[in-house]
Design a protein around this motif. Structure first.
Motif, PDB file in Angstrom:
ATOM      1  N   SER A  30       0.709   0.086   1.820  1.00 16.40           N
ATOM      2  CA  SER A  30       1.496   0.729   2.878  1.00 16.40           C
ATOM      3  C   SER A  30       3.000   0.644   2.635  1.00 16.40           C
ATOM      4  O   SER A  30       3.759   1.422   3.222  1.00 16.40           O
ATOM      5  CB  SER A  30       1.160   0.106   4.230  1.00 16.40           C
ATOM      6  OG  SER A  30       1.542  -1.264   4.239  1.00 16.40           O
ATOM      7  N   LEU A  31       3.445  -0.266   1.793  1.00 14.80           N
ATOM      8  CA  LEU A  31       4.885  -0.507   1.660  1.00 14.80           C
ATOM      9  C   LEU A  31       5.498  -0.033   0.352  1.00 14.80           C
ATOM     10  O   LEU A  31       6.714   0.094   0.275  1.00 14.80           O
ATOM     11  CB  LEU A  31       5.184  -1.995   1.818  1.00 14.80           C
ATOM     12  CG  LEU A  31       4.873  -2.615   3.175  1.00 14.80           C
ATOM     13  CD1 LEU A  31       5.190  -4.102   3.156  1.00 14.80           C
ATOM     14  CD2 LEU A  31       5.664  -1.910   4.271  1.00 14.80           C
ATOM     15  N   ARG A  32       4.678   0.241  -0.649  1.00 13.85           N
ATOM     16  CA  ARG A  32       5.226   0.487  -1.973  1.00 13.85           C
ATOM     17  C   ARG A  32       4.840   1.835  -2.546  1.00 13.85           C
ATOM     18  O   ARG A  32       3.760   2.370  -2.259  1.00 13.85           O
ATOM     19  CB  ARG A  32       4.721  -0.605  -2.937  1.00 13.85           C
ATOM     20  CG  ARG A  32       5.144  -2.021  -2.577  1.00 13.85           C
ATOM     21  CD  ARG A  32       6.641  -2.228  -2.758  1.00 13.85           C
ATOM     22  NE  ARG A  32       7.061  -1.934  -4.125  1.00 13.85           N
ATOM     23  CZ  ARG A  32       7.069  -2.815  -5.114  1.00 13.85           C
ATOM     24  NH1 ARG A  32       6.673  -4.050  -4.900  1.00 13.85           N
ATOM     25  NH2 ARG A  32       7.490  -2.453  -6.319  1.00 13.85           N
ATOM     26  N   THR A  33       5.749   2.369  -3.366  1.00 15.15           N
ATOM     27  CA  THR A  33       5.389   3.509  -4.199  1.00 15.15           C
ATOM     28  C   THR A  33       4.396   3.021  -5.250  1.00 15.15           C
ATOM     29  O   THR A  33       4.596   1.968  -5.865  1.00 15.15           O
ATOM     30  CB  THR A  33       6.639   4.074  -4.888  1.00 15.15           C
ATOM     31  OG1 THR A  33       7.507   4.622  -3.887  1.00 15.15           O
ATOM     32  CG2 THR A  33       6.280   5.145  -5.897  1.00 15.15           C
ATOM     33  N   ILE A  51       3.382   8.072  -6.536  1.00 12.97           N
ATOM     34  CA  ILE A  51       3.364   8.671  -5.208  1.00 12.97           C
ATOM     35  C   ILE A  51       3.996   7.692  -4.232  1.00 12.97           C
ATOM     36  O   ILE A  51       3.669   6.503  -4.228  1.00 12.97           O
ATOM     37  CB  ILE A  51       1.925   9.054  -4.792  1.00 12.97           C
ATOM     38  CG1 ILE A  51       1.925   9.778  -3.455  1.00 12.97           C
ATOM     39  CG2 ILE A  51       0.999   7.846  -4.790  1.00 12.97           C
ATOM     40  CD1 ILE A  51       0.587  10.462  -3.143  1.00 12.97           C
ATOM     41  N   THR A  52       4.908   8.195  -3.420  1.00 14.33           N
ATOM     42  CA  THR A  52       5.581   7.334  -2.459  1.00 14.33           C
ATOM     43  C   THR A  52       4.740   7.182  -1.198  1.00 14.33           C
ATOM     44  O   THR A  52       3.700   7.838  -1.037  1.00 14.33           O
ATOM     45  CB  THR A  52       6.947   7.911  -2.073  1.00 14.33           C
ATOM     46  OG1 THR A  52       6.733   9.111  -1.295  1.00 14.33           O
ATOM     47  CG2 THR A  52       7.787   8.247  -3.287  1.00 14.33           C
ATOM     48  N   THR A  53       5.213   6.370  -0.281  1.00 20.96           N
ATOM     49  CA  THR A  53       4.501   6.195   0.980  1.00 20.96           C
ATOM     50  C   THR A  53       4.551   7.452   1.835  1.00 20.96           C
ATOM     51  O   THR A  53       3.789   7.576   2.797  1.00 20.96           O
ATOM     52  CB  THR A  53       5.090   5.021   1.766  1.00 20.96           C
ATOM     53  OG1 THR A  53       6.485   5.246   1.954  1.00 20.96           O
ATOM     54  CG2 THR A  53       4.886   3.699   1.027  1.00 20.96           C
ATOM     55  N   THR A  54       5.444   8.372   1.504  1.00 23.04           N
ATOM     56  CA  THR A  54       5.519   9.649   2.216  1.00 23.04           C
ATOM     57  C   THR A  54       4.971  10.795   1.382  1.00 23.04           C
ATOM     58  O   THR A  54       5.286  11.959   1.621  1.00 23.04           O
ATOM     59  CB  THR A  54       6.965   9.946   2.633  1.00 23.04           C
ATOM     60  OG1 THR A  54       7.796   9.918   1.471  1.00 23.04           O
ATOM     61  CG2 THR A  54       7.459   8.922   3.645  1.00 23.04           C
ATOM     62  N   ASN A  73      -4.910   6.676   2.877  1.00 21.95           N
ATOM     63  CA  ASN A  73      -4.374   5.570   3.658  1.00 21.95           C
ATOM     64  C   ASN A  73      -5.453   4.837   4.451  1.00 21.95           C
ATOM     65  O   ASN A  73      -5.325   3.650   4.726  1.00 21.95           O
ATOM     66  CB  ASN A  73      -3.281   6.070   4.599  1.00 21.95           C
ATOM     67  CG  ASN A  73      -2.068   6.575   3.842  1.00 21.95           C
ATOM     68  OD1 ASN A  73      -1.735   6.065   2.771  1.00 21.95           O
ATOM     69  ND2 ASN A  73      -1.414   7.594   4.368  1.00 21.95           N
ATOM     70  N   THR A  74      -6.516   5.540   4.821  1.00 22.98           N
ATOM     71  CA  THR A  74      -7.568   4.878   5.593  1.00 22.98           C
ATOM     72  C   THR A  74      -8.371   3.922   4.718  1.00 22.98           C
ATOM     73  O   THR A  74      -8.899   2.929   5.203  1.00 22.98           O
ATOM     74  CB  THR A  74      -8.503   5.910   6.223  1.00 22.98           C
ATOM     75  OG1 THR A  74      -9.108   6.685   5.192  1.00 22.98           O
ATOM     76  CG2 THR A  74      -7.736   6.830   7.165  1.00 22.98           C
ATOM     77  N   LYS A  75      -8.461   4.231   3.437  1.00 21.68           N
ATOM     78  CA  LYS A  75      -9.225   3.381   2.523  1.00 21.68           C
ATOM     79  C   LYS A  75      -8.313   2.497   1.672  1.00 21.68           C
ATOM     80  O   LYS A  75      -8.815   1.705   0.876  1.00 21.68           O
ATOM     81  CB  LYS A  75     -10.082   4.244   1.608  1.00 21.68           C
ATOM     82  CG  LYS A  75     -11.137   5.066   2.335  1.00 21.68           C
ATOM     83  CD  LYS A  75     -11.953   5.899   1.350  1.00 21.68           C
ATOM     84  CE  LYS A  75     -13.009   6.727   2.063  1.00 21.68           C
ATOM     85  NZ  LYS A  75     -13.783   7.561   1.102  1.00 21.68           N
TER      86      LYS A  75
END
Length: 115
Positions: A30-33, A51-54, A73-75
């Motif tokens: 959740s915090l890192r590219t 890939i970034t968090t966005t 993100n869910t997995k």
């Protein structure tokens, strides 16, 4: 110690596809590219895609148009869809954070592409 666990490699023929997966901790995810790297025999490990968090992505020229990086993100799983594989793609593939990578790497997953 953060774990990075890659899977999905295998032996394929040129032109075929594979999808690699990488599981890591929710905090790192959740915090890192995140990125996919590969290391061919006798060569240094290189970053292929990130890939970034966005969900901003980056690809090196050698894989642009053939590989797609994504994250679920869910997995808390990172993926690399590899299409139109070439013999030059033969390598051990790793996932890790980007700039900088974590000091502890996973075992990687072997991808072998036959001509």
């Amino acid at each position: 110690q953060v774990q990075l666990v890659e899977s999905g490699g295998g032996l394929v023929q040129a032109g075929e596809s594979l999808r690699l997966s990488c599981a890591t901790s929710p905090t790192i995810f959740s915090l890192r590219t995140l990125g996919w790297y590969r290391q061919a025999p006798g060569k240094q490990r290189l970053l292929l895609a990130s890939i970034t968090t966005t969900d901003i992505t980056f690809y090196t020229d050698s894989v642009t148009g053939r590989f797609t990086i994504s994250r679920d993100n869910t997995k808390t799983t990172l993926y690399l869809q590899m299409n139109n594989l070439k013999p030059d793609d033969t390598a051990v593939y790793y996932c890790n954070t980007v700039t900088p990578p974590l000091p502890s790497w996973g075992q990687g997953t072997q991808v072998t592409v036959s001509s």
